[in-house]
Design an enzyme around this catalytic site. Structure first.
Site: not given
Lengths: 370, 370
Positions: B150, B320, B350
């Site tokens: 991320s 995601d 995610h």
């Protein structure tokens, strides 16, 4: 409404003063007004009346109006369109709890002050109950069709489930049988942003100079994003800055400039804030959160399975990420005769139900407005 | 940091007082502290140092700590894990601009007061520039690996682009080469909610009893939804009410009860608010909005195309919806040698990069930590 009225001045705003309304959750509105517009003429046997139901922030202006106003569904409704106002008598009511003429939180309560925080909790069934008074007014046994998209589709479905004997065709576009956990979750964040705005004042802001514009604007940003799709945003805006602004930030981060997509969403927020009341947004949003056609009817399958008398037409937008196509498929599968799902093909997401609805014209003509 | 330090007390918090830092956008922090934790021992030739970079609200606790604390990436980092702390020397710094020990908006400015609204605009490159001082401190020429997911993945990519000669392997999980219009748009709504909170006071709330808890909570709701996926929410919560609450609403809509999914998001919001500073959330969010590895380098393709010296490993979570798999594919396609994309298969969205990262173990072992 006289017969003469019915054909005159397409799109003229009308108001039905309708007395008290008992609400599903136990509340009561002592005096309700229902705003609506009509297009076309009711035919002698009363068989051509079509009820068109708007979405969350829509209104009764479904087709083009007398003063050059554009209808929000002009691709579907108008002279020569699939819902041909030369052939059908179209009625579009403004939703109960909204701010487009029908009684809502900004309307005056019996004490002469705006309802504000005192406005009762509304459901989609309350909306249908009020709209049924239009049928009574016209002296009609049933609608040829009840049609809507998004929340309008949920309202159409509730109409069919509440009074199936009064609905011959029901068209549900980009909607579902019951609001899902995800839809509730996005809605909750929106309502929280409105209530956080200090100008909201617990809902009693009408007597003040300011209104919860920022909170409502945040709600609209979230909603608008859920109405669109990622590829469109990327191709239109990417990482471009807004004009000469500097989004990367100067050393003073309080004065950071905006990306173009931020400016776009600011604009979407401002447009909605300029035309919509925050309490009405809350009322309608929470009504939509409550949407469950199976409530008190033994669940969705039981509620839908008994609607044999209604001809259903279900459609979805293939790129919709708010009302997922799978929800339309599930709805259609639970309906008598399993009518299947027609598709709007769009890169736009949910809003394709507004902007590309005319893709459904052949199917609607074949199955509903033949 | 002495050699003796390096192996002692895995996970103990450490602090590097690091002097001034000149920032990419022109600001300057006169005195910066960098908080970090380490696990394992640096080997004699210094070839086994791994830098693990956390995501937006993460911290330096990447692996299990000395007092029984669980690491946020304990599936990947620890004794016997693919990043085996018996073999690798792992360093995890807390990000500049955050609130986990490294200098951020809640830290004291030279005048002794919290920086608050005066904290400068930070970019991911500033974070990397500060973290490079850890290499200097260790006397190392390069990291064996820089890895993150991320925002941590974006930070890892910036590390490789900023100082490619100091990064041998770069692992980028569930991230992208540049934040997209959609990511910027979701982030903007979150920052707006924080700034709307009256307790935010323009960012200078530290001397007051309250903090912008509600605004930060709304931001977290939005973020959390973007971190998860629709099917999981539906299967876990559906339309269930929270306990004995009545979400449909009583006649008094101000006292509407909650759906279970609302309570869940309230809980997620409360957890974050209890451990995170609102200004830090803004600082890191705006840093992430600024993420563009191609900025000032002739664009993404030019920036990535010249990184021949770095071995890249790119991975995505198949469900995601915040960092779309297509973004990982595009990143991998722009890298020298086109390394391809490895996948975490998850229904979680995610957050699969956190909860199911161990799925990547065979590929990481084969290509990076062999």
């Amino acid at each position: 409404m006289t017969h003469q009225d019915r054909g005159a001045a397409d799109g003229t705003p009308r108001l039905l003063r309708s007395g008290a309304l008992q609400l599903e959750t136990g509340g009561r509105l002592p005096e309700v007004s229902l705003a609506f517009r009509t297009w076309g003429r009711l035919n002698p046997d009363g068989s051509n009346a079509v009820l068109v139901l708007h979405a969350l922030t829509g209104d009764a202006q479904v087709a083009d109006g007398p003063e050059g106003a554009h209808g929000w569904w002009r691709g579907l409704v108008g002279p020569g369109r699939v819902i041909d106002t030369e052939r059908y008598f179209v009625l579009a009511p403004a939703a109960l709890g909204g701010c487009s003429g029908t009684t809502g939180p900004a309307s005056a309560a019996p004490d002469g002050q705006a309802w504000g925080s005192r406005f009762p909790f509304i459901t989609l069934r309350d909306m249908a109950a009020l709209e049924a008074r239009l049928l009574d007014l016209l002296g009609l046994a049933s609608w040829h069709t009840v049609i809507g998209g998004s929340m309008g589709g949920a309202r159409a479905l509730e109409w069919a489930a509440t009074q199936p004997e009064r609905v011959r065709h029901c068209v549900v576009i980009a909607s579902c049988a019951a609001s899902t956990a995800e839809q509730i979750a996005w809605a909750q964040a929106q309502t929280a942003a409105i209530r956080l705005d200090p100008a909201f004042r617990g809902g009693d802001y009408y007597r003040h100079d300011d209104a919860p514009r920022v909170g409502l604007g945040i709600a609209r940003r979230l909603a608008h994003l859920s109405y669109r799709a990622e590829p469109e945003l990327e191709s239109r805006f990417g990482r471009a800055p807004q004009g000469a602004e500097t989004p990367l930030g100067s050393p003073d981060r309080q004065r950071r400039g905006r990306y173009a997509v931020e400016s776009y969403l600011d604009h979407q927020a401002e447009k909605l804030v300029g035309r919509f009341d925050a309490n009405a947004y809350l009322s309608l949003t929470e009504a939509l959160m409550s949407h469950d056609v199976g409530r008190g009817r033994g669940g969705v399958d039981a509620a839908l399975g008994q609607l044999d008398a209604v001809e259903f037409f279900v459609a979805a937008v293939d790129s919709d990420r708010l009302y997922l196509p799978g929800q339309s498929e599930a709805l259609a599968a639970a309906l008598p005769g399993k009518p299947g799902v027609e598709y709007i093909h769009s890169s736009m997401g949910h809003d394709g139900f507004l902007t590309q609805a005319e893709q459904l014209e052949p199917q609607l003509r074949a199955r509903v407005f033949g």
